[in-house]
Motif scaffolding. Structure first.
Motif, PDB file in Angstrom:
ATOM      1  N   ASP A 164       4.235   0.084  -9.300  1.00 39.49           N
ATOM      2  CA  ASP A 164       3.809  -1.087 -10.072  1.00 39.49           C
ATOM      3  C   ASP A 164       3.262  -2.176  -9.153  1.00 39.49           C
ATOM      4  N   GLY A 165       2.015  -2.577  -9.405  1.00 38.09           N
ATOM      5  CA  GLY A 165       1.404  -3.643  -8.634  1.00 38.09           C
ATOM      6  C   GLY A 165       0.981  -3.262  -7.232  1.00 38.09           C
ATOM      7  N   VAL A 222       0.853  -1.192   0.000  1.00 37.87           N
ATOM      8  CA  VAL A 222       0.000   0.000   0.000  1.00 37.87           C
ATOM      9  C   VAL A 222       0.887   1.239   0.000  1.00 37.87           C
ATOM     10  N   VAL A 223       0.574   2.186  -0.884  1.00 37.28           N
ATOM     11  CA  VAL A 223       1.266   3.475  -0.918  1.00 37.28           C
ATOM     12  C   VAL A 223       0.236   4.569  -0.709  1.00 37.28           C
ATOM     13  N   GLN A 226     -13.916  10.424 -16.178  1.00 36.88           N
ATOM     14  CA  GLN A 226     -13.411  10.589 -17.538  1.00 36.88           C
ATOM     15  C   GLN A 226     -11.909  10.333 -17.651  1.00 36.88           C
ATOM     16  N   LYS A 227     -11.148  10.597 -16.577  1.00 37.65           N
ATOM     17  CA  LYS A 227      -9.695  10.676 -16.736  1.00 37.65           C
ATOM     18  C   LYS A 227      -8.885   9.663 -15.929  1.00 37.65           C
ATOM     19  N   LEU A 228      -9.511   8.921 -15.014  1.00 33.79           N
ATOM     20  CA  LEU A 228      -8.808   7.898 -14.267  1.00 33.79           C
ATOM     21  C   LEU A 228      -9.259   6.517 -14.721  1.00 33.79           C
ATOM     22  N   ALA A 272       1.077  12.892 -12.396  1.00 37.73           N
ATOM     23  CA  ALA A 272       2.462  13.080 -11.964  1.00 37.73           C
ATOM     24  C   ALA A 272       3.034  11.807 -11.343  1.00 37.73           C
ATOM     25  N   LEU A 273       2.199  11.015 -10.681  1.00 34.87           N
ATOM     26  CA  LEU A 273       2.653   9.791 -10.031  1.00 34.87           C
ATOM     27  C   LEU A 273       2.841   8.640 -11.014  1.00 34.87           C
ATOM     28  N   LYS A 274       2.262   8.748 -12.195  1.00 40.00           N
ATOM     29  CA  LYS A 274       2.317   7.640 -13.160  1.00 40.00           C
ATOM     30  C   LYS A 274       3.746   7.292 -13.581  1.00 40.00           C
ATOM     31  N   LYS A 275       4.665   8.231 -13.469  1.00 45.20           N
ATOM     32  CA  LYS A 275       6.044   7.934 -13.860  1.00 45.20           C
ATOM     33  C   LYS A 275       6.695   6.922 -12.920  1.00 45.20           C
ATOM     34  N   TYR A 276       6.058   6.679 -11.756  1.00 46.96           N
ATOM     35  CA  TYR A 276       6.592   5.701 -10.806  1.00 46.96           C
ATOM     36  C   TYR A 276       5.997   4.312 -11.009  1.00 46.96           C
ATOM     37  N   GLY A 277       5.108   4.172 -11.990  1.00 45.19           N
ATOM     38  CA  GLY A 277       4.564   2.859 -12.280  1.00 45.19           C
ATOM     39  C   GLY A 277       3.046   2.848 -12.284  1.00 45.19           C
ATOM     40  N   THR A 278       2.485   1.673 -12.510  1.00 44.13           N
ATOM     41  CA  THR A 278       1.041   1.508 -12.627  1.00 44.13           C
ATOM     42  C   THR A 278       0.495   0.731 -11.432  1.00 44.13           C
TER      43      THR A 278
END
Length: 216
Positions: A127-128, A74-75, A177-179, A150-156
């Motif tokens: 990721d994960g 969990v983050v 619409q966006k998430l 902005a957080l997407k660069k750290y993974g999915t």
């Protein structure tokens, strides 16, 4: 996208939201922050029911006990600074979670709502993981969307939980619409119908940052 609105449930959280709104109670900054913390703790407990669990052996003085323990991946992402008290309550439940921080500047223009600039972002790898993203109030949803981008660069992450004490319907519509719809759950104390020209939720609770920290 699942939307959990606590105002429609019979829980004590509704009392804490009502005090956040009350102009008389708002004069007490410590109580305002404490109510956000309590809301965060309750929502974190509810989120914990959606995590994956596995049994582990726990050594006791007299042997081994089986414990059904939640996923540790969990983050907690906190939108600074308004999300701090809410995140403190969440962290009180997920005390071993990873932590991400997004510093966002909101610029308001009457008639045009708010524009958001991400000043800085830090996070462990996502990721994960299960990402919990906390901000005290969601008006148009622009800040949450910008923070997520902005957080997407750290993974999915495998699951996303958006946590706010109060939300407006336009903000929820924006997130839909966006998430990633299938991965996202929105947890909010109440949903109000609109946002005014200055970007405040109506009837809302006013300026959460001012009530928390006496921002001007």
């Amino acid at each position: 996208m699942e939307i959990i609105e606590f105002n429609k449930l019979n829980t004590v959280l509704g009392k804490f939201v009502s005090e956040l709104r009350d102009v008389n109670v708002q004069q007490d900054m410590m109580r305002f922050r404490r109510n956000l913390e309590r809301i965060g703790g309750i929502m974190a407990y509810e989120i914990s029911r959606k995590l994956e669990y596995a049994y582990s052996d726990i050594p006791t003085p007299l042997g081994l006990a089986k414990a059904n323990l939640p996923d540790k991946n969990v983050v907690l992402g906190t939108v600074l600074q308004g999300g701090l008290p809410l995140a403190d309550g969440i962290r009180g439940i997920f005390d071993s979670c990873g932590n991400a921080f997004v510093s966002a500047t909101r610029t308001y223009s009457d008639g045009e709502g708010a524009s958001v600039t991400i000043d800085s972002v830090s996070s462990p790898l996502l990721d994960g993981k299960v990402l919990i993203l906390a901000d005290s109030v969601m008006a148009t949803g622009t800040t949450i969307v910008s923070a997520y981008e902005a957080l997407k660069k750290y993974g999915t992450p495998k699951a996303i939980h958006i946590v706010c004490a109060l939300a407006a319907q336009p903000g929820i519509d924006n997130l839909i619409q966006k998430l990633p719809v299938s991965q996202t759950t929105i947890w909010c104390g109440a949903v109000d119908p609109e946002v005014n020209n200055h970007g405040y939720v109506v009837p809302g609770l006013g300026d959460a940052g001012k009530h928390c920290f006496n921002f001007r």
